[in-house]
Design a protein around this motif. Structure first.
Motif, PDB file in Angstrom:
ATOM      1  N   ASN A 213       0.848  -1.187   0.000  1.00 12.03           N
ATOM      2  CA  ASN A 213       0.000   0.000   0.000  1.00 12.03           C
ATOM      3  C   ASN A 213       0.881   1.234   0.000  1.00 12.03           C
ATOM      4  OD1 ASN A 213       0.978   0.036   2.619  1.00 12.03           O
ATOM      5  ND2 ASN A 213      -0.967  -0.537   3.550  1.00 12.03           N
ATOM      6  N   ARG A 214       0.254   2.393  -0.159  1.00 13.79           N
ATOM      7  CA  ARG A 214       0.989   3.658  -0.242  1.00 13.79           C
ATOM      8  C   ARG A 214       0.139   4.773   0.326  1.00 13.79           C
ATOM      9  NH1 ARG A 214       0.139   5.325  -6.649  1.00 13.79           N
ATOM     10  NH2 ARG A 214      -2.043   4.707  -6.734  1.00 13.79           N
ATOM     11  N   GLU A 215       0.791   5.883   0.628  1.00 16.27           N
ATOM     12  CA  GLU A 215       0.069   7.068   1.102  1.00 16.27           C
ATOM     13  C   GLU A 215       0.914   8.308   0.839  1.00 16.27           C
ATOM     14  OE1 GLU A 215      -2.576   9.273   1.793  1.00 16.27           O
ATOM     15  OE2 GLU A 215      -3.253   7.334   2.617  1.00 16.27           O
ATOM     16  N   THR A 216       0.248   9.379   0.470  1.00 20.32           N
ATOM     17  CA  THR A 216       0.884  10.694   0.404  1.00 20.32           C
ATOM     18  C   THR A 216       0.283  11.508   1.534  1.00 20.32           C
ATOM     19  OG1 THR A 216       1.124  10.529  -2.002  1.00 20.32           O
ATOM     20  CG2 THR A 216       1.354  12.729  -1.025  1.00 20.32           C
ATOM     21  N   PHE A 217       1.042  11.695   2.602  1.00 22.13           N
ATOM     22  CA  PHE A 217       0.527  12.363   3.792  1.00 22.13           C
ATOM     23  C   PHE A 217       0.533  13.882   3.651  1.00 22.13           C
ATOM     24  CE2 PHE A 217       2.013   8.284   5.610  1.00 22.13           C
ATOM     25  CZ  PHE A 217       0.833   7.886   6.228  1.00 22.13           C
ATOM     26  N   ILE A 218       1.543  14.430   3.004  1.00 23.34           N
ATOM     27  CA  ILE A 218       1.628  15.881   2.780  1.00 23.34           C
ATOM     28  C   ILE A 218       1.369  16.108   1.303  1.00 23.34           C
ATOM     29  CG2 ILE A 218       3.089  17.934   2.953  1.00 23.34           C
ATOM     30  CD1 ILE A 218       4.593  16.542   5.214  1.00 23.34           C
ATOM     31  N   LYS A 219       0.172  16.568   0.988  1.00 21.76           N
ATOM     32  CA  LYS A 219      -0.295  16.553  -0.391  1.00 21.76           C
ATOM     33  C   LYS A 219       0.079  17.801  -1.185  1.00 21.76           C
ATOM     34  CE  LYS A 219      -4.112  13.504   0.872  1.00 21.76           C
ATOM     35  NZ  LYS A 219      -3.361  12.302   0.486  1.00 21.76           N
ATOM     36  N   ARG A 220       0.469  18.884  -0.501  1.00 27.60           N
ATOM     37  CA  ARG A 220       0.870  20.117  -1.197  1.00 27.60           C
ATOM     38  C   ARG A 220       2.104  20.699  -0.514  1.00 27.60           C
ATOM     39  NH1 ARG A 220      -2.662  22.398  -4.650  1.00 27.60           N
ATOM     40  NH2 ARG A 220      -2.305  24.562  -4.062  1.00 27.60           N
ATOM     41  N   ARG A 221       3.010  21.257  -1.336  1.00 28.26           N
ATOM     42  CA  ARG A 221       4.244  21.848  -0.823  1.00 28.26           C
ATOM     43  C   ARG A 221       4.550  23.144  -1.570  1.00 28.26           C
ATOM     44  NH1 ARG A 221       7.269  18.511   2.391  1.00 28.26           N
ATOM     45  NH2 ARG A 221       6.692  16.290   2.441  1.00 28.26           N
ATOM     46  N   PRO A 222       5.368  24.020  -0.978  1.00 23.81           N
ATOM     47  CA  PRO A 222       5.731  25.270  -1.658  1.00 23.81           C
ATOM     48  C   PRO A 222       6.551  25.004  -2.912  1.00 23.81           C
ATOM     49  CG  PRO A 222       6.264  25.368   0.687  1.00 23.81           C
ATOM     50  CD  PRO A 222       5.923  23.945   0.380  1.00 23.81           C
ATOM     51  N   LEU A 268       8.562  -4.973   3.924  1.00 26.31           N
ATOM     52  CA  LEU A 268       9.367  -3.827   3.509  1.00 26.31           C
ATOM     53  C   LEU A 268       8.567  -2.580   3.842  1.00 26.31           C
ATOM     54  CD1 LEU A 268      10.374  -5.041  -0.092  1.00 26.31           C
ATOM     55  CD2 LEU A 268      11.467  -5.637   2.074  1.00 26.31           C
ATOM     56  N   GLU A 269       9.200  -1.570   4.425  1.00 24.30           N
ATOM     57  CA  GLU A 269       8.481  -0.354   4.789  1.00 24.30           C
ATOM     58  C   GLU A 269       9.416   0.845   4.667  1.00 24.30           C
ATOM     59  OE1 GLU A 269       5.430   1.162   8.255  1.00 24.30           O
ATOM     60  OE2 GLU A 269       7.227   0.072   8.883  1.00 24.30           O
ATOM     61  N   VAL A 270       8.911   1.905   4.028  1.00 20.46           N
ATOM     62  CA  VAL A 270       9.703   3.130   3.870  1.00 20.46           C
ATOM     63  C   VAL A 270       8.801   4.347   4.029  1.00 20.46           C
ATOM     64  CG1 VAL A 270      11.434   2.091   2.351  1.00 20.46           C
ATOM     65  CG2 VAL A 270       9.383   3.103   1.350  1.00 20.46           C
ATOM     66  N   CYS A 271       9.388   5.444   4.548  1.00 26.00           N
ATOM     67  CA  CYS A 271       8.636   6.688   4.677  1.00 26.00           C
ATOM     68  C   CYS A 271       9.609   7.858   4.712  1.00 26.00           C
ATOM     69  CB  CYS A 271       7.783   6.683   5.955  1.00 26.00           C
ATOM     70  SG  CYS A 271       6.638   8.090   6.052  1.00 26.00           S
ATOM     71  N   ARG A 272       9.227   8.960   4.045  1.00 22.20           N
ATOM     72  CA  ARG A 272      10.072  10.149   4.011  1.00 22.20           C
ATOM     73  C   ARG A 272       9.516  11.299   4.849  1.00 22.20           C
ATOM     74  NH1 ARG A 272       8.841  11.696  -2.374  1.00 22.20           N
ATOM     75  NH2 ARG A 272       6.694  12.425  -2.068  1.00 22.20           N
ATOM     76  N   VAL A 273       8.333  11.112   5.453  1.00 23.13           N
ATOM     77  CA  VAL A 273       7.718  12.203   6.222  1.00 23.13           C
ATOM     78  C   VAL A 273       7.465  11.806   7.672  1.00 23.13           C
ATOM     79  CG1 VAL A 273       6.634  13.157   4.146  1.00 23.13           C
ATOM     80  CG2 VAL A 273       5.341  11.568   5.582  1.00 23.13           C
ATOM     81  N   ILE A 274       8.016  10.709   8.106  1.00 24.49           N
ATOM     82  CA  ILE A 274       7.762  10.217   9.455  1.00 24.49           C
ATOM     83  C   ILE A 274       8.475  11.100  10.483  1.00 24.49           C
ATOM     84  CG2 ILE A 274       9.748   8.635   9.519  1.00 24.49           C
ATOM     85  CD1 ILE A 274       7.750   6.558  10.765  1.00 24.49           C
TER      86      ILE A 274
END
Length: 392
Positions: A213-222, A268-274
């Motif tokens: 599965n996947r998720e985009t937690f922060i959907k908008r950025r500058p 397998l698990e990865v995240c860039r906003v944790i």
């Protein structure tokens, strides 16, 4: 000792390009007994100031703002691709057509189709390849593989790998190419999952099927427009306090269940906003006779469980990296005097140059990158179907 010099051109002088350039210089020192060394011929970056500064910093013969000049230079035997993902296919295609050996940072292609195309072009051109799965080269990772290959853990039954790095946990982190599907392809998959998938294949063997599965937690950025022409590389976590918000078009998180061809199971698990985690890149592998665990934040340590029937010390033992482990002695003669990230890149650079000097394909090359891409492609298919997918 016969000295052999290999002409190197580096394309892309952001952070990773500087890491690679430094690694080639360090490799000549750390592996001086091999007689193999890089001659830094030319560096390229579309921001000319970055290229100029890199030439002065690392001693390249010249610099250019056109990557095509690197490939056209007859002194360049090796093309080192350290550009954003969206340039990999075009640059690799031109390098292969020119008969240049290729080092490319992962994930090689923006998606599995591009990776397959790049692998095919290089194979048909008969050039040697290498990929930046640098964590393979940690002495304690090499030792863990040695234990597994020697049967010290018995038959592998479980593998769990995770790469939790909250470099983008700040919502004000700018919308660089990493967050845009058009330029990066996948998000955290290409950036972090590629390392975890490679390690799982390296230690536990081929993967048969996956579901994720996947998720985009922060959907908008500058917008990163104001930083686009900065001479300084845009860091993973570069943030701004203002700017137009734009959509993030790839994933922040991926998790997957995996089943290996040998019958082992894992995650397998990865995240860039944790939050909280800085560079928690770790794995655990268990077998019928023992187990190992490793974490990059303490990369010079390996926890080993090797039961001997004595219940009084039935538990993990902490092993500290020393000259008895692969590559450690190239950097220092003392146990517990550890290596760092850049040292892994120096090992990597030497392994690639050695393969070129010996005219043989080393690992990991584009073949291994394609195996990783196929695992990631199956995980992506499972996002759409919600079901287990076989790895091609």
């Amino acid at each position: 000792m016969v000295k052999q010099t290999i002409g190197v051109g580096v394309i892309g002088m952001g952070w990773m390009g500087t890491v690679h350039s430094r690694a080639y210089l360090a490799a000549a020192d750390r592996f001086h007994e091999s007689g193999i060394q890089a001659n830094l011929i030319v560096c390229a970056d579309e921001v000319e100031q970055r290229a100029s500064e890199a030439q002065q910093r690392f001693g390249f013969g010249r610099y250019t703002a056109r990557w095509q000049d690197v490939i056209a230079d007859p002194q360049v035997q090796v093309v080192n691709i350290a550009t954003p993902n969206y340039m990999h296919l075009e640059v690799a295609k031109a390098a292969a057509a020119a008969g240049k050996h290729i080092f490319c940072e992962k994930p090689v292609g923006k998606d599995p189709h591009e990776t397959a195309e790049i692998e095919r072009l290089a194979r048909e051109a008969g050039v040697l390849t290498f990929v930046g799965y640098n964590y393979r080269w940690a002495p304690m990772v090499q030792y863990a593989r040695q234990l597994i290959r020697d049967g010290k853990l018995g038959k592998i039954t479980h593998f769990r790998g995770r790469f939790l790095a909250g470099y983008a946990s700040n919502p004000q982190t700018v919308l660089s190419w990493r967050f845009q599907h058009e330029f990066s392809g996948s998000g955290v998959s290409g950036d972090l999952l590629s390392h975890v998938a490679d390690m799982s294949l390296f230690l536990a063997g081929p993967i048969q099927r996956v579901v994720g599965n996947r998720e985009t937690f922060i959907k908008r950025r500058p917008s990163a427009a104001s930083l686009a022409q900065s001479a300084a590389p845009v860091a993973h976590s570069a943030a701004v306090t203002s700017g137009e918000l734009q959509d993030v078009t790839n994933e922040d998180y991926v998790g997957a269940l995996v089943q290996f061809a040998n019958g082992a199971h894992g995650t397998l698990e990865v995240c860039r906003v944790i939050q909280g985690h800085k560079c928690d890149w770790s794995f655990e592998a268990e077998g019928t006779q023992g187990a190992v665990s490793w974490n990059f934040e303490r990369m010079n340590e390996l926890n080993v469980f090797s039961p001997d029937g004595n219940a009084a010390h039935d538990g993990y033992t902490r092993i500290v990296s020393g000259p008895g482990h692969p590559f450690h002695a190239q950097f220092n003669p003392a146990t517990g005097t550890g290596l760092g990230y850049d040292d892994l890149k120096a090992i990597e650079a030497h392994q690639f140059l050695k393969s070129v000097a010996e005219k043989r394909q080393g690992e990991p090359g584009f073949t291994e990158a394609l195996r990783v891409a196929k695992v990631m492609g199956a995980i992506e298919r499972s996002w759409e179907t919600g079901s287990w997918q076989n790895v091609e």
